[in-house]
Design an enzyme around this catalytic site. Structure first.
Site, PDB file in Angstrom:
ATOM      1  N   GLU A 232       0.721  -0.690  -0.058  1.00 13.08           N
ATOM      2  CA  GLU A 232       0.171  -0.111   0.162  1.00 13.08           C
ATOM      3  C   GLU A 232       0.512   1.436   0.006  1.00 13.08           C
ATOM      4  O   GLU A 232       2.552   0.935   0.660  1.00 13.08           O
ATOM      5  CB  GLU A 232      -1.241  -0.049   1.488  1.00 13.08           C
ATOM      6  CG  GLU A 232      -1.846   1.473   1.473  1.00 13.08           C
ATOM      7  CD  GLU A 232      -2.905   1.199   2.852  1.00 13.08           C
ATOM      8  OE1 GLU A 232      -2.773   0.149   3.301  1.00 13.08           O
ATOM      9  OE2 GLU A 232      -3.935   2.321   2.196  1.00 13.08           O
TER      10      GLU A 232
ATOM     11  N   CYS B 295      -6.229   0.882   2.555  1.00 12.45           N
ATOM     12  CA  CYS B 295      -7.407   2.285   2.297  1.00 12.45           C
ATOM     13  C   CYS B 295      -7.237   2.683   1.641  1.00 12.45           C
ATOM     14  O   CYS B 295      -8.391   3.772   0.846  1.00 12.45           O
ATOM     15  CB  CYS B 295      -7.122   2.508   3.526  1.00 12.45           C
ATOM     16  SG  CYS B 295      -8.094   1.688   5.392  1.00 12.45           S
TER      17      CYS B 295
ATOM     18  N   ASN C 258     -12.326  -3.690  -0.314  1.00  8.36           N
ATOM     19  CA  ASN C 258     -11.001  -3.347   0.733  1.00  8.36           C
ATOM     20  C   ASN C 258     -11.875  -4.035   1.867  1.00  8.36           C
ATOM     21  O   ASN C 258     -11.342  -5.171   2.163  1.00  8.36           O
ATOM     22  CB  ASN C 258      -9.587  -2.621   1.086  1.00  8.36           C
ATOM     23  CG  ASN C 258      -8.600  -2.343   2.162  1.00  8.36           C
ATOM     24  OD1 ASN C 258      -8.272  -3.623   2.205  1.00  8.36           O
ATOM     25  ND2 ASN C 258      -8.879  -2.042   3.036  1.00  8.36           N
ATOM     26  N   GLU C 259     -11.496  -3.727   3.577  1.00  5.69           N
ATOM     27  CA  GLU C 259     -11.756  -3.940   4.291  1.00  5.69           C
ATOM     28  C   GLU C 259     -13.224  -3.525   4.892  1.00  5.69           C
ATOM     29  O   GLU C 259     -13.625  -2.858   5.549  1.00  5.69           O
ATOM     30  CB  GLU C 259     -10.800  -3.885   5.829  1.00  5.69           C
ATOM     31  CG  GLU C 259     -10.720  -2.507   6.014  1.00  5.69           C
ATOM     32  CD  GLU C 259      -9.988  -2.332   7.064  1.00  5.69           C
ATOM     33  OE1 GLU C 259      -8.687  -3.261   7.349  1.00  5.69           O
ATOM     34  OE2 GLU C 259     -10.163  -1.252   7.971  1.00  5.69           O
TER      35      GLU C 259
HETATM   36  O1  AHR Z   1      -2.395  -1.662   7.096  1.00  2.00           O
HETATM   37  C1  AHR Z   1      -2.863  -0.419   6.841  1.00  2.00           C
HETATM   38  C2  AHR Z   1      -4.438  -0.212   6.721  1.00  2.00           C
HETATM   39  O2  AHR Z   1      -4.840  -1.261   7.728  1.00  2.00           O
HETATM   40  C3  AHR Z   1      -4.826  -0.257   5.535  1.00  2.00           C
HETATM   41  O3  AHR Z   1      -4.654   0.599   4.935  1.00  2.00           O
HETATM   42  C4  AHR Z   1      -5.889  -1.206   5.775  1.00  2.00           C
HETATM   43  O4  AHR Z   1      -6.439  -1.618   4.913  1.00  2.00           O
HETATM   44  C5  AHR Z   1      -5.979  -1.608   7.324  1.00  2.00           C
HETATM   45  O5  AHR Z   1      -7.350  -0.693   7.838  1.00  2.00           O
END
Ligand code: AHR
Length: 639
Positions: free
Chosen positions: A33, A226, A357-358
């Site tokens: 990321e 994120c 993503n999450e």
């Molecule tokens: O790894 C850092 C962050 O943690 C990522 O962007 C996100 O997916 C998670 O909340």
């Protein structure tokens, strides 16, 4: 079954003859990321910061230089390079003197190495064909190398030259000087070391990719995290903006810019110079499956939580379908042609794609099936990754109701919501990892597969110490033991540039010229480099279950047996290893071990390999042998 060993000493019994569960080649991979300046200022080897003057502070990292000259400079917008790159620098030189222009300080200085060459490029135009002198300078302004750009016309043109450096500087700068009176417009001012990974133009930092290559990752997940979601939907990562000519890629601000009040990073932007084509290429170079994760019409639920109405998701669905064509489509298809035009007519053989993503909650599960159905209808061959939210219980991750989010997701899957692979995240204390090494023993092997997509042990002070690394190793023994359920796993985040971090701990730390792997890096590499093809049944007797963790497997090519043992305790463990049913005679084995004097020990720029694996050959007595597993250690035996 084996007998209990004498004196109640630990005994590790491996049923080496049994076929065991197959381990996916994607078992151990990378999560990338653009956080902590992982891309711009990191993996992406561009040395100029704010090269296209698109930062909100449009002269950030730049300063005016006037050498006995008379002139002024400003940011202008009329007749820009292109619509995606609306700002440029306008120089008005009345008296050129010894030169009038500006200098860029890069990301905390531009590192210049003696004897190395640098590729400079710029888009420029001038009313009076004003020549430009381009100089690499050290901290006190001495020239280390230069070139002159000539032939400027009233139309935008791209110029490039290569500058050999006759001396080095840790915190150098790049200076551009107009050397005749007139006006000059500049945009996309760029400087790369010639020595990038594989010598590519628009390339990546060779030392950082080397660290990744040495891990032999099974997959590369990108571009986040994120940043996929964005703070709001306008800030979300849209892959189509990141391909083609770099001068035409629209710069975006980085979602980590001011996301954490304690660590503001107001000048954190994404040039997208490292974009989807480059990510696919990197995956190919690493021999890793590309695993792109795309936005599903939801912005970060920790931030603005924007939602695209369910009946208006078409462009997001189309992004996913088009990405599959960009990666795999024939060169006469619209998106396959764009891949070919960028220099890669062959398919990137995309097999995995993440939907969001999450994300979590009903709002996700209203949207996710729209994507799942549309993609499966056209591409049943693609394995789709869905998510169980930001945590797996109320002690893991950064949310207190993580369990409810995770439970809602798994209830949906159990009730029939289709899912190929479910992404689970856990950022939590080392003890949680030791306590949860058996968490996947309870998962249904007939359910969806699991991708442990983001995890890291977080100790006091967010240190990257041995305690965290051993805790992660303990958990990974459980992932491997359940290789029929867990098919992918990746530590997160991958990179951190010292002095530019939003999130700790991280796997690899770097600065302008140096990089080192943390103890967690070595744990990942030891598993990944020794990934077995099958796991074998293993039983531990007479051991402290909170301290001793083990898993075994077989390398089908070499026929070697692999035994992974974590001793997270403070005392050595003398154990009998019994390779039941296997006739092995006295022979040598390769022992790779990671340990240190204290669980608090860490690596650093000054001592980058304080904690690093050591290899020795050891003799084993036969199919039953005794071994001392050192205190605070992770050991891989290749027998
Ligand atoms: O790894 C850092 C962050 O943690 C990522 O962007 C996100 O997916 C998670 O909340």
């Amino acid at each position: 079954m084996t007998d209990t060993p004498p004196h109640g000493e630990p005994r590790i019994t491996i049923s080496a003859r049994n076929s065991g569960k197959a381990v996916s080649p994607t078992m151990f991979g990378l999560f990338f990321e653009d956080i902590n300046y992982g891309a711009d200022g990191g993996l992406y080897a561009e040395l100029v910061q704010n090269r296209s003057f698109e930062h909100e502070d449009s002269l950030h990292a730049w300063s005016e230089i006037s050498l006995s000259a008379d002139g002024d400079l400003k940011i202008a917008t009329s007749g820009p390079l292109n619509a995606n790159n609306p700002h440029y620098l306008h120089l008005h030189v009345r008296e050129a003197g010894d030169g009038y222009g500006l200098a860029n300080d890069g990301f905390d200085g531009i590192p210049i190495r003696e004897g190395k060459s640098y590729r400079f490029s710029v888009h420029a135009r001038s009313d009076q064909a004003v020549p430009l002198k381009v100089i690499l300078q050290n901290e006190i302004g001495n020239a280390l190398g230069e070139c002159v750009v000539e032939g400027l016309s009233p139309e935008w043109q791209r110029f490039e030259c290569t500058i050999p450096a006759t001396a080095g500087a840790l915190r150098g700068r790049l200076t551009l000087l107009a050397i005749r009176a007139g006006t000059v417009d500049l945009d996309m001012v760029s400087l790369f070391p010639e020595e990038t990974w594989k010598g590519r133009t628009n390339g990546l930092r060779a030392d950082l990719v080397q660290l990744l290559a040495e891990m032999r990752p099974g997959f590369l997940r990108f571009p986040g995290g994120c940043i996929v979601e964005g703070k709001d939907l306008g800030n979300a990562y849209r892959w189509k903006e990141t391909i083609g000519d770099v001068a035409e890629r629209r710069q975006n601000w980085n979602r980590w810019m001011n996301a954490l009040p304690d660590v503001p990073a107001p000048q954190y932007y994404q040039t997208y110079g490292l974009g989807f084509f480059e990510y696919f290429l990197l995956s190919e170079d690493l021999g890793a499956e590309p695993v792109p994760i795309l936005n599903c019409g939801m912005s970060c639920q920790f931030q603005d939580a924007n939602l695209v109405p369910v009946d208006q998701l078409d462009s997001y669905v189309q992004d996913m379908l088009d990405l599959i064509e960009f990666a795999n489509g024939p060169i006469d298809s619209p998106w396959g042609a764009k891949r070919a035009a960028m220099g890669h007519p062959d398919s990137f053989r995309l097999k995995y794609l993440g939907i969001g993503n999450e994300q979590w909650g009903e709002e996700y599960f209203e949207r996710y099936p729209v994507f799942y159905e549309a993609i499966k209808a056209k591409h049943p061959e693609i394995q789709l990754i869905t998510t169980a939210g930001p945590a797996v219980d109320n002690h893991s991750g950064h949310v207190s109701d993580g369990y409810e989010k995770w439970k809602l997701a798994w209830d949906k899957f159990e009730e029939g919501m289709p899912a190929d692979i479910v992404d689970e995240h856990y950022y939590c204390k080392p003890q949680w990892f030791l306590d949860n090494a058996d968490r996947y023993d309870a998962y249904d092997p007939n359910g969806p597969k699991v991708f442990a997509g983001e995890y890291a042990a977080h100790d006091e002070g967010s240190r990257n110490n041995l305690r965290c690394a051993l805790a992660e190793a303990a958990l990974i023994t459980g992932l491997l033991r359940n290789a029929d359920i867990v098919t992918m796993a990746s530590y997160a985040p991958l990179f951190a540039r010292a002095g530019f971090t939003q999130w700790k701990p991280d796997l690899i730390w770097f600065d302008a010229t140096r990089a080192y792997g943390t103890p967690s890096y070595h744990v990942q590499a030891m598993f990944s480099r020794n990934r077995p093809d099958v796991v074998m049944p293993l039983e531990i007797q007479n051991a402290n279950r909170k301290e001793l963790f083990a898993v075994a497997g077989r390398d089908d090519k070499s026929g070697e047996l692999l035994l992974f043992v974590v001793n997270a305790g403070e005392s050595p463990v003398h154990a009998t290893v019994d390779l039941a049913d296997t006739a092995i005679e006295k022979r040598q084995a390769l022992k790779t071990m990671l340990t240190s004097d204290s669980l608090d020990d860490e690596n650093s720029f000054d001592d980058p390999t304080r904690i690093a694996p050591t290899d020795i050959r050891i003799e084993i007595a036969g199919s039953e042998f005794e071994h001392d597993f050192a205190e605070r250690s992770f050991t891989v035996l290749r027998i």
